[in-house]
Structure formats: C-alpha cells, structure tokens
Design an enzyme around this catalytic site. Structure first.
Site, PDB file in Angstrom:
ATOM      1  CE  LYS A 173      -1.729   1.552   4.123  1.00  0.00           C
ATOM      2  NZ  LYS A 173      -1.457   2.965   4.398  1.00  0.00           N
ATOM      3  CG  ASN A 174       2.519   2.664   3.543  1.00  0.00           C
ATOM      4  OD1 ASN A 174       1.319   2.905   3.380  1.00  0.00           O
ATOM      5  ND2 ASN A 174       3.065   2.547   4.745  1.00  0.00           N
ATOM      6  NE  ARG A 204      -1.070  12.008   7.724  1.00  0.00           N
ATOM      7  CZ  ARG A 204      -0.656  13.237   7.891  1.00  0.00           C
ATOM      8  NH1 ARG A 204      -1.369  14.079   8.572  1.00  0.00           N
ATOM      9  NH2 ARG A 204       0.492  13.652   7.392  1.00  0.00           N
ATOM     10  CB  CYS A 254      -4.844  10.463  11.951  1.00  0.00           C
ATOM     11  SG  CYS A 254      -3.254   9.696  12.073  1.00  0.00           S
ATOM     12  NE  ARG A 306       0.495  10.251  10.093  1.00  0.00           N
ATOM     13  CZ  ARG A 306       0.196   9.122   9.475  1.00  0.00           C
ATOM     14  NH1 ARG A 306      -0.906   8.490   9.759  1.00  0.00           N
ATOM     15  NH2 ARG A 306       0.989   8.623   8.563  1.00  0.00           N
ATOM     16  CB  ILE A 328       2.008  18.605   5.902  1.00  0.00           C
ATOM     17  CG1 ILE A 328       1.140  19.858   6.068  1.00  0.00           C
ATOM     18  CG2 ILE A 328       1.163  17.351   5.960  1.00  0.00           C
ATOM     19  CD1 ILE A 328       0.296  20.142   4.830  1.00  0.00           C
ATOM     20  CG  ASP A 329       6.656  20.833   9.869  1.00  0.00           C
ATOM     21  OD1 ASP A 329       6.188  19.674   9.756  1.00  0.00           O
ATOM     22  OD2 ASP A 329       7.555  21.104  10.669  1.00  0.00           O
ATOM     23  CG  ASP A 335       3.422   1.560   9.588  1.00  0.00           C
ATOM     24  OD1 ASP A 335       3.042   2.392  10.427  1.00  0.00           O
ATOM     25  OD2 ASP A 335       3.450   1.790   8.369  1.00  0.00           O
ATOM     26  NE  ARG A 358      -6.526   4.233   6.431  1.00  0.00           N
ATOM     27  CZ  ARG A 358      -5.513   4.479   7.257  1.00  0.00           C
ATOM     28  NH1 ARG A 358      -5.695   4.418   8.558  1.00  0.00           N
ATOM     29  NH2 ARG A 358      -4.327   4.788   6.807  1.00  0.00           N
TER      30      ARG A 358
HETATM   31  C1  UD1 Z   1       4.490   6.897   6.301  1.00  0.00           C
HETATM   32  C2  UD1 Z   1       3.644   5.672   6.161  1.00  0.00           C
HETATM   33  C3  UD1 Z   1       3.125   5.207   7.507  1.00  0.00           C
HETATM   34  C4  UD1 Z   1       4.277   5.029   8.501  1.00  0.00           C
HETATM   35  C5  UD1 Z   1       5.159   6.283   8.533  1.00  0.00           C
HETATM   36  C6  UD1 Z   1       6.410   6.099   9.371  1.00  0.00           C
HETATM   37  C7  UD1 Z   1       2.692   5.933   3.942  1.00  0.00           C
HETATM   38  C8  UD1 Z   1       1.475   6.124   3.132  1.00  0.00           C
HETATM   39  N1  UD1 Z   1       2.541   5.959   5.268  1.00  0.00           N
HETATM   40  O1  UD1 Z   1       3.641   7.924   6.818  1.00  0.00           O
HETATM   41  O2  UD1 Z   1       2.444   3.965   7.340  1.00  0.00           O
HETATM   42  O3  UD1 Z   1       3.763   4.796   9.790  1.00  0.00           O
HETATM   43  O4  UD1 Z   1       5.570   6.636   7.203  1.00  0.00           O
HETATM   44  O5  UD1 Z   1       7.126   5.010   8.948  1.00  0.00           O
HETATM   45  O6  UD1 Z   1       3.767   5.704   3.422  1.00  0.00           O
HETATM   46  N2  UD1 Z   1       6.392  14.843  10.475  1.00  0.00           N
HETATM   47  C9  UD1 Z   1       6.526  16.203  10.737  1.00  0.00           C
HETATM   48  N3  UD1 Z   1       6.407  17.070   9.692  1.00  0.00           N
HETATM   49  C10 UD1 Z   1       6.186  16.651   8.406  1.00  0.00           C
HETATM   50  C11 UD1 Z   1       6.050  15.267   8.160  1.00  0.00           C
HETATM   51  C12 UD1 Z   1       6.176  14.388   9.214  1.00  0.00           C
HETATM   52  O7  UD1 Z   1       6.728  16.617  11.868  1.00  0.00           O
HETATM   53  O8  UD1 Z   1       6.091  17.501   7.501  1.00  0.00           O
HETATM   54  C13 UD1 Z   1       6.465  13.872  11.609  1.00  0.00           C
HETATM   55  C14 UD1 Z   1       5.122  13.167  11.813  1.00  0.00           C
HETATM   56  O9  UD1 Z   1       4.254  13.945  12.618  1.00  0.00           O
HETATM   57  C15 UD1 Z   1       5.543  11.869  12.462  1.00  0.00           C
HETATM   58  C16 UD1 Z   1       6.922  11.592  11.847  1.00  0.00           C
HETATM   59  O10 UD1 Z   1       7.356  12.829  11.263  1.00  0.00           O
HETATM   60  O11 UD1 Z   1       5.691  12.026  13.854  1.00  0.00           O
HETATM   61  C17 UD1 Z   1       6.903  10.504  10.799  1.00  0.00           C
HETATM   62  O12 UD1 Z   1       6.056  10.864   9.752  1.00  0.00           O
HETATM   63  P1  UD1 Z   1       6.324  10.455   8.233  1.00  0.00           P
HETATM   64  O13 UD1 Z   1       7.619   9.713   8.114  1.00  0.00           O
HETATM   65  O14 UD1 Z   1       6.144  11.669   7.401  1.00  0.00           O
HETATM   66  O15 UD1 Z   1       5.141   9.452   7.982  1.00  0.00           O
HETATM   67  P2  UD1 Z   1       4.095   9.447   6.801  1.00  0.00           P
HETATM   68  O16 UD1 Z   1       4.780   9.730   5.507  1.00  0.00           O
HETATM   69  O17 UD1 Z   1       2.918  10.272   7.180  1.00  0.00           O
END
Ligand code: UD1
Length: 424
Positions: free
Chosen positions: A22-23, A92, A116, A121, A123-124, A305, A397
């Site tokens: 999926k990812n 997301r 969530c 989570r 997106i900065d 995960d 999901r």
């Molecule tokens: C992806 C995976 C998810 C997995 C995660 C960590 C997909 C679709 N999902 O999620 O299954 O659990 O990686 O292995 O691939 N963060 C920030 N700012 C940002 C982005 C992230 O602070 O702009 C923080 C998040 O809040 C979190 C951490 O970084 O605490 C990890 O997030 P991230 O690696 O971005 O995970 P996802 O890409 O959302």
C-alpha cells in the site's frame, strides 16, 4: 459498522501470497500524474486507501480502472489540480499529490489533512521542501495553495527523515530545472520503489534507500508499466500471527531484506524463520521469549507500523519486554484493548513495559487505527475463546480482506455486517 469475530486458539498453517505494498502504491499512483498517457501498475492491493486515491485521480479528470491487482490509469485528461476537501479528509496520503500536481500544473490546492488517531502528523517538512524548490505557499484556514511557474533544483535538508516529505519533494523535483539534493532523507524501501518507478518513466534520480537522494530534473516523463514491491507490513503482520498462534506458515512474494529488524527481534524471541529467495517460512511451537528492548525509528530500525503487532507476541512471552515508540506520539492506544484480553502492560510516556502472560482471553475490543486493528486480530487468533474486533474499517485501509487471508491459513474468523435497516 462491520466487525470481525474470531474463535481463537488455532495455530495458523498454510501458504499465502503477500499483496503489493500500500505504502509504495499510493505515492506511485500520485506520481503517475507527472506523465501524460496510459500507465499500468501491477500488484496494487484492493484497499480502502487505494480506492480513495483512485477516486481523487478520477475527480482530477483521469480515467482509472482497478481489476485483479492491475491499475490502468489514463492521466492525459486530467484538467484540475484542486483536490476536493471531502476526499482529502478521507485519507492523509492524498497529501502525496501536492508535489506531482504542482510540477504538472504550476499550482495545486489541497487541504490540511489534519492529525489522526496515532498523532499530530504535521506537513511542515513537505511545505518547506516545496518552498525550497521555488513554490509560493498560501494558507487560508484549512486550504493550502502552492504556486510556481517553474520549479528549480535546490539543496534540501530534512530535519527529520519523513517518508511522505521525502516522496513529495522527490516527485516535485523530477521536472524542476537543475539538480536537487535531499539530505537526511527517509530510507524506507517504498522510497526506493518510487525512485525505480519514476526512473522507469524517464526521471534521473539516484540514492533512494540511502539518506542522500539526488534528482536531476528532466523535461518530461513517459508513461510506463510497473509492478509494486511486496507489502513488508502485511508480511510482518502474518509472521507475528504465525508465531503468536504457535503455527507454521509459508509466505510467498516477500522481501526479507526489508524486514531485517523484525526478523532479528523475532529470532531473539525464539521464532524459527527461514528465507529462500522470496519465500519465507515462519514457525514456532513454544512460548516466545521476552525481548529486552525494542525501539521504533525510521528505516532500517524497527518499524512503527509493526509496533502494535509485535506487542502481542511480547504480551504472550516469557519475561519482561520494553517497547518504545519514537515515531508517532499517540501510537500505544491498543494497550488498553490488549489489557482487556488479559495482557499485563504498563505505559509510561512513549514506552510500554510488557510482562508476558501465558495466555490471552477473547473479548470485545475496538480497532483504534489500522495497525492497532491488525494487532487485535492477532491477539484474537492467539487468545482462548471468542474475540470481537469492532471499527474494522481501519483494518480495511491496509489489509485486503484480512478474514479471507487468515481463513486460508486455518483461522476461524468471519466478518459480520450490520443488517441494512430495510431488511429488518
Ligand atoms: C508513512 C507511512 C506510515 C508510517 C510512517 C512512518 C505511507 C502512506 N505511510 O507515513 O504507514 O507509519 O511513514 O514510517 O507511506 N512529520 C513532521 N512534519 C512533516 C512530516 C512528518 O513533523 O512535515 C512527523 C510526523 O508527525 C511523524 C513523523 O514525522 O511524527 C513521521 O512521519 P512520516 O515519516 O512523514 O510518515 P508518513 O509519511 O505520514
């Protein structure tokens, strides 16, 4: 709401072919927007999240079909880069569309995906990366608009190796002018798969899978056919389920190299694992041993995960284990549910102290998120008596008909859907 009913206590046994990841599939579907034409992607699992992504792509004007694991996507007819808020809220991962849509249309409008169940989570890092490539970002309430007539390569250092930010920046940089160098990039196998897909379409990316990724911008990309890698989290979930039920399963279409941290932990717990090419055999006939300390961290460390699933094995082990979650702040909610099944687990901040018990007992429990739901299913399979898992839309999901997959391995598990009102 559907629920799963499990009669526990039966060792899993048999062979399963693992679904595509999926990812990996989600960013690859988003990245398809970078090319004009018909793109064919194989091994795309049939999941709620994939359905949402395909619906968004249709909303943008693409034609998309998904049959027997193959997605055929026609991207030429896409005419808008405004992702509807209602669809964005459903998943997301729709945030992955920012990079490709910005690169293709010079403008993209999305909505804050919000936090969530497992954490805030933010997106900065996604936004900072796009800004570094030359995008102007305007935030108004929940709405985010990014504009850039042209994107330019840049040196970008991520303060945390976010998987999604790494992928978004890669996708935006592919058509930028010049070279982008991304440091402290996430190293997950799904990122290497995205690089392979983009390079098959004509991109020039190197280094995915390491912490430095170099992207040399190209003029355009061409459609291609591609096959997604096996899902390491589904593989890991079944490995733990086999061990927790003291069963013996054969998993086909796996990549053991993507699971070395889990394999290491499970072997320390006394589980037998053999690897032969893409086939993995996992079995256990005795009570697992406790594993002193496991800490989740970005790849190649132990994956967040699989944290909730391994907790079930540790909950049944002989001794005391400590499991620390460092990636998401709110990802220990399954502890309360496991405790209702007889587990002895104490939480202190982001660490779970697990004193193994000889057995778990069936109970009615609630899936609080996707992987927590999978963990409760494993607990139900291993427990004595009947377990009912509620709120299983979370599980749908990420697992393609989990009850069918587990029934094939001899589990007694069925899905119950509420009777529609008109039939009562
Ligand atoms: C992806 C995976 C998810 C997995 C995660 C960590 C997909 C679709 N999902 O999620 O299954 O659990 O990686 O292995 O691939 N963060 C920030 N700012 C940002 C982005 C992230 O602070 O702009 C923080 C998040 O809040 C979190 C951490 O970084 O605490 C990890 O997030 P991230 O690696 O971005 O995970 P996802 O890409 O959302």
């Amino acid at each position: 709401m559907d629920k799963l009913v499990i009669e526990g206590g039966r060792p899993l046994s048999g062979t399963i072919v693992i679904q595509g990841a999926k990812n990996a599939a989600l960013p690859i579907l988003a990245a398809s927007m970078l090319a004009y034409g018909t793109i064919t992607i194989d091994h795309v699992p049939k999941l709620l999240d994939i359905d949402v992504m395909l619906n968004i792509l249709r909303e943008l004007g693409c034609r998309a079909e998904h049959t027997d694991g193959r997605v055929i996507l026609e991207t030429e007819s896409a005419h808008t880069s405004h992702v509807p808020e209602a669809l964005m809220r459903q998943m997301r991962s729709s945030i992955f569309l920012m990079g490709p849509l910005l690169a293709r249309f010079g403008e993209v409008q999305v909505y804050q995906p919000g936090g969530c169940a497992i954490g805030e989570r933010k997106i900065d890092l996604h936004l900072q990366g796009l800004q570094a490539l030359g995008a102007e970002i305007e935030e108004s309430g929940n709405r985010i608009t990014c504009r850039a007539e042209k994107l330019y390569g840049a040196d970008i250092h991520l303060s945390f190796p976010s998987v999604g930010a790494t992928e978004n920046i890669m996708m935006a940089a592919v058509l930028a002018e010049g070279r982008t160098t991304l440091t402290n990039a996430a190293r997950e196998p799904e990122i290497a798969d995205l690089q392979k897909f983009l390079n098959t379409m004509g991109a020039k990316i190197m280094g995915a899978g390491t912490d430095t990724i170099t992207i040399d911008g190209v003029e355009s990309l061409s459609p291609c056919q591609y096959q997604v890698i096996p899902d390491r989290i589904v593989t890991g979930t079944l490995m733990v389920a086999a061990a927790a039920t003291r069963g013996q399963v054969t998993l086909q279409n796996t990549n053991a190299a993507h699971l070395s941290s889990l394999i290491h932990v499970m072997r320390r717990a006394g589980v037998q694992i053999t690897v032969d090419g893409d086939i993995m055999k996992v079995g256990s006939s005795t009570r697992p041993k406790a594993v002193e300390r496991i800490v989740t961290s970005p790849y190649p460390a132990f994956p967040t995960d699989l944290q909730s699933q391994i907790m079930v094995l540790l909950a049944l082990s002989d001794g005391v284990s400590v499991l620390k979650e460092t990636v998401f702040e709110g990802r220990l909610k399954h502890v309360d549910e496991l405790s209702r099944m007889g587990a002895d687990i104490r939480v202190d901040l982001n660490a779970a102290f697990i004193r193994g018990v000889p057995r778990l007992y069936g109970a009615t429990v609630e899936a609080t998120d996707l992987r927590a739901g999978a963990a409760l299913v494993i607990a139900g399979l291993a427990a004595q008596g009947k377990t009912v898992v509620e709120q299983i839309h979370h599980i749908d999901r990420g697992y393609d008909q989990i009850e069918t997959m587990l029934s094939r391995l001899g589990a007694r598990i069925s899905r119950y859907s509420p009777v529609p009102k008109q039939l009562i």
